[in-house]
Design an enzyme around this catalytic site. Sequence first.
Site, PDB file in Angstrom:
ATOM      1  N   ASN A 209       0.855  -1.193   0.000  1.00 58.46           N
ATOM      2  CA  ASN A 209       0.000   0.000   0.000  1.00 58.46           C
ATOM      3  C   ASN A 209       0.888   1.240   0.000  1.00 58.46           C
ATOM      4  O   ASN A 209       2.113   1.144   0.025  1.00 58.46           O
ATOM      5  CB  ASN A 209      -0.955  -0.019   1.193  1.00 58.46           C
ATOM      6  N   LYS A 291       8.931 -17.295 -10.189  1.00 59.87           N
ATOM      7  CA  LYS A 291       8.208 -16.218 -10.847  1.00 59.87           C
ATOM      8  C   LYS A 291       7.073 -16.761 -11.715  1.00 59.87           C
ATOM      9  O   LYS A 291       7.287 -17.697 -12.503  1.00 59.87           O
ATOM     10  CB  LYS A 291       9.195 -15.408 -11.700  1.00 59.87           C
ATOM     11  N   PRO A 309      -2.872 -11.929  10.912  1.00 61.89           N
ATOM     12  CA  PRO A 309      -3.236 -11.646  12.304  1.00 61.89           C
ATOM     13  C   PRO A 309      -3.454 -10.146  12.498  1.00 61.89           C
ATOM     14  O   PRO A 309      -2.783  -9.343  11.848  1.00 61.89           O
ATOM     15  CB  PRO A 309      -2.022 -12.126  13.104  1.00 61.89           C
ATOM     16  N   ASP A 310      -4.398  -9.787  13.347  1.00 63.71           N
ATOM     17  CA  ASP A 310      -4.595  -8.370  13.682  1.00 63.71           C
ATOM     18  C   ASP A 310      -3.637  -8.054  14.831  1.00 63.71           C
ATOM     19  O   ASP A 310      -3.874  -8.444  15.982  1.00 63.71           O
ATOM     20  CB  ASP A 310      -6.052  -8.109  14.075  1.00 63.71           C
ATOM     21  N   PHE A 327      -4.320   3.502  14.779  1.00 67.00           N
ATOM     22  CA  PHE A 327      -4.480   4.523  13.754  1.00 67.00           C
ATOM     23  C   PHE A 327      -5.524   4.041  12.760  1.00 67.00           C
ATOM     24  O   PHE A 327      -5.706   2.832  12.600  1.00 67.00           O
ATOM     25  CB  PHE A 327      -3.151   4.770  13.025  1.00 67.00           C
ATOM     26  N   LYS A 341     -14.110   1.153  15.290  1.00 67.56           N
ATOM     27  CA  LYS A 341     -12.811   0.474  15.199  1.00 67.56           C
ATOM     28  C   LYS A 341     -12.128   0.454  16.560  1.00 67.56           C
ATOM     29  O   LYS A 341     -11.524  -0.535  16.965  1.00 67.56           O
ATOM     30  CB  LYS A 341     -11.931   1.188  14.164  1.00 67.56           C
ATOM     31  N   LYS A 345     -11.226  -3.051  18.261  1.00 69.52           N
ATOM     32  CA  LYS A 345      -9.830  -3.429  18.522  1.00 69.52           C
ATOM     33  C   LYS A 345      -9.523  -3.452  20.013  1.00 69.52           C
ATOM     34  O   LYS A 345      -8.447  -3.881  20.420  1.00 69.52           O
ATOM     35  CB  LYS A 345      -8.880  -2.453  17.824  1.00 69.52           C
TER      36      LYS A 345
HETATM   37  N1  CTP Z   1      -3.734  -3.183  12.377  1.00 72.84           N
HETATM   38  C1  CTP Z   1      -2.928  -4.192  12.867  1.00 72.84           C
HETATM   39  N2  CTP Z   1      -2.930  -5.408  12.271  1.00 72.84           N
HETATM   40  C2  CTP Z   1      -3.711  -5.667  11.180  1.00 72.84           C
HETATM   41  C3  CTP Z   1      -4.534  -4.627  10.665  1.00 72.84           C
HETATM   42  C4  CTP Z   1      -4.510  -3.391  11.285  1.00 72.84           C
HETATM   43  O1  CTP Z   1      -2.214  -3.968  13.844  1.00 72.84           O
HETATM   44  N3  CTP Z   1      -3.674  -6.839  10.635  1.00 72.84           N
HETATM   45  C5  CTP Z   1      -3.750  -1.873  13.076  1.00 72.84           C
HETATM   46  C6  CTP Z   1      -3.190  -0.729  12.266  1.00 72.84           C
HETATM   47  O2  CTP Z   1      -1.794  -0.580  12.521  1.00 72.84           O
HETATM   48  C7  CTP Z   1      -3.983   0.438  12.799  1.00 72.84           C
HETATM   49  C8  CTP Z   1      -5.335  -0.158  13.131  1.00 72.84           C
HETATM   50  O3  CTP Z   1      -5.094  -1.556  13.302  1.00 72.84           O
HETATM   51  O4  CTP Z   1      -3.474   0.942  14.007  1.00 72.84           O
HETATM   52  C9  CTP Z   1      -6.402   0.046  12.132  1.00 72.84           C
HETATM   53  O5  CTP Z   1      -5.970  -0.360  10.872  1.00 72.84           O
HETATM   54  P1  CTP Z   1      -6.976  -0.363   9.645  1.00 72.84           P
HETATM   55  O6  CTP Z   1      -6.292  -0.951   8.474  1.00 72.84           O
HETATM   56  O7  CTP Z   1      -7.607   0.978   9.506  1.00 72.84           O
HETATM   57  O8  CTP Z   1      -8.077  -1.342  10.230  1.00 72.84           O
HETATM   58  P2  CTP Z   1      -8.600  -2.681   9.768  1.00 72.84           P
HETATM   59  O9  CTP Z   1      -8.752  -3.543  10.984  1.00 72.84           O
HETATM   60  O10 CTP Z   1      -7.792  -3.251   8.678  1.00 72.84           O
HETATM   61  O11 CTP Z   1     -10.044  -2.290   9.268  1.00 72.84           O
HETATM   62  P3  CTP Z   1     -10.545  -1.849   7.791  1.00 72.84           P
HETATM   63  O12 CTP Z   1      -9.393  -1.993   6.856  1.00 72.84           O
HETATM   64  O13 CTP Z   1     -11.638  -2.786   7.521  1.00 72.84           O
HETATM   65  O14 CTP Z   1     -11.015  -0.443   7.942  1.00 72.84           O
END
Ligand code: CTP
Length: 400
Positions: A209, A291, A309-310, A327, A341, A345
């Site tokens: 990204n 490749k 993993p989140d 964030f 969110k 979280k």
């Molecule tokens: N984050 C994380 N691990 C992931 C996804 C997100 O630690 N696998 C953390 C990011 O660093 C940020 C927060 O979660 O602090 C929110 O990230 P964001 O991408 O906005 O949230 P998502 O859970 O991916 O939700 P969505 O993309 O559906 O808005």
Amino acid sequence: MELANRHILLGVTGGVAAYKAAELARELQRHGATVQVVMTEAATRFVTAVTFQALTGRRVFTDQWDSSIPNNMAHIELSRQADAILIAPATADFLAKLAHGRADDLLSTLCLARSCPLLVAPAMNREMWANLATQRNAAQLVEDGVALLGPDSGDQACGETGMGRMLEPQDLVEETVAFFAPKALASRRVLITAGPTFEPIDPVRGITNLSSGKMGFAIARACRHAGADVTLVAGPTTLPTPRGVARIDVTTAQQMFEAVTGSLDLAPRTDAFVAVAAVADWRVSNASTSKLKKTEGGGPPALQFAENPDILASVAARPDAPYCVGFAAESENLEKNGQDKRTRKGVPLLVANIGHATFGRDDNELLIIDAQGTRTLERASKNVLAAQLVALIASRLGAS
Ligand code: CTP
């Protein structure tokens, strides 16, 4: 501008690194400081006063017998006007003078007459730095509360390599900014994620990204300036590591997750976790080890995805969870989605980027979302916003 309203008296002594003091004067001003240069007689043999006068737009003082100063009290007046005196470069001889409280020229006299902090950047040949007398003097200055900035090791003007090089102008500015920052996170440990992640499709392609890592790096820097012990887990970015920050480079979300949990297991007394990274939610589960080739009539590859993993949610769910800050970049319903969110979280504080075109920019505008509601941090440079966030995190830690 992190040095706005700071008046710095830049003392230049007679070492070859004096030429770098010109760049330093410029950099300090670029950060908002006003700079008054005072040179020793020996320094004027290396660089002329005219150079500094042209750069700072202020008269340069060199002589304690200057009869153009009506009351002959330049040493008192110059030191009273300063918020800090920075000596760069500081020769071995000047360190000796400072350590012994000597006052035989304008610069040493105004150092003795000062009521403001003194920062000193030594610069000399490695043998001169290693000499016991110099080491004794440097130790005495530290004991007297003087901030020693460096020296560094590396190539020296004399052709030797070793300890004694002056810190680079950019590093001296960093140290000066850090010096003035309130030590709101002294003895705290902070873990930060920053940048994008990269999820491979094959050895040469992947999904990533537009995150530049600038906000996360700015927060790491501000935490360090506030006195914290900082570990920064960074996804792929070419940004330089902020001074004094321990950096762990990773590529994928899974590696970022492992680096974060590994760091928390190693240092369970982490006070805050700030998740700034733009982590990929999905990885390619059937990534190819070779490749992918375009085959005649074969169509696009069938990629399969697995959920990453989140990281933030998993840290927030730990029994020993540090204070967690998330964030968010949302394209709509910022406040509502941000609050959702935050709850989802399980974090006390969520910081939302206002507008989603912040990636790569040097400035930003933020919405702070917590249990009390929301408030805006006005558009400013990421460094300035980072300092504001650090003050907020520090106040929350202080209250816990
Ligand atoms: N984050 C994380 N691990 C992931 C996804 C997100 O630690 N696998 C953390 C990011 O660093 C940020 C927060 O979660 O602090 C929110 O990230 P964001 O991408 O906005 O949230 P998502 O859970 O991916 O939700 P969505 O993309 O559906 O808005």
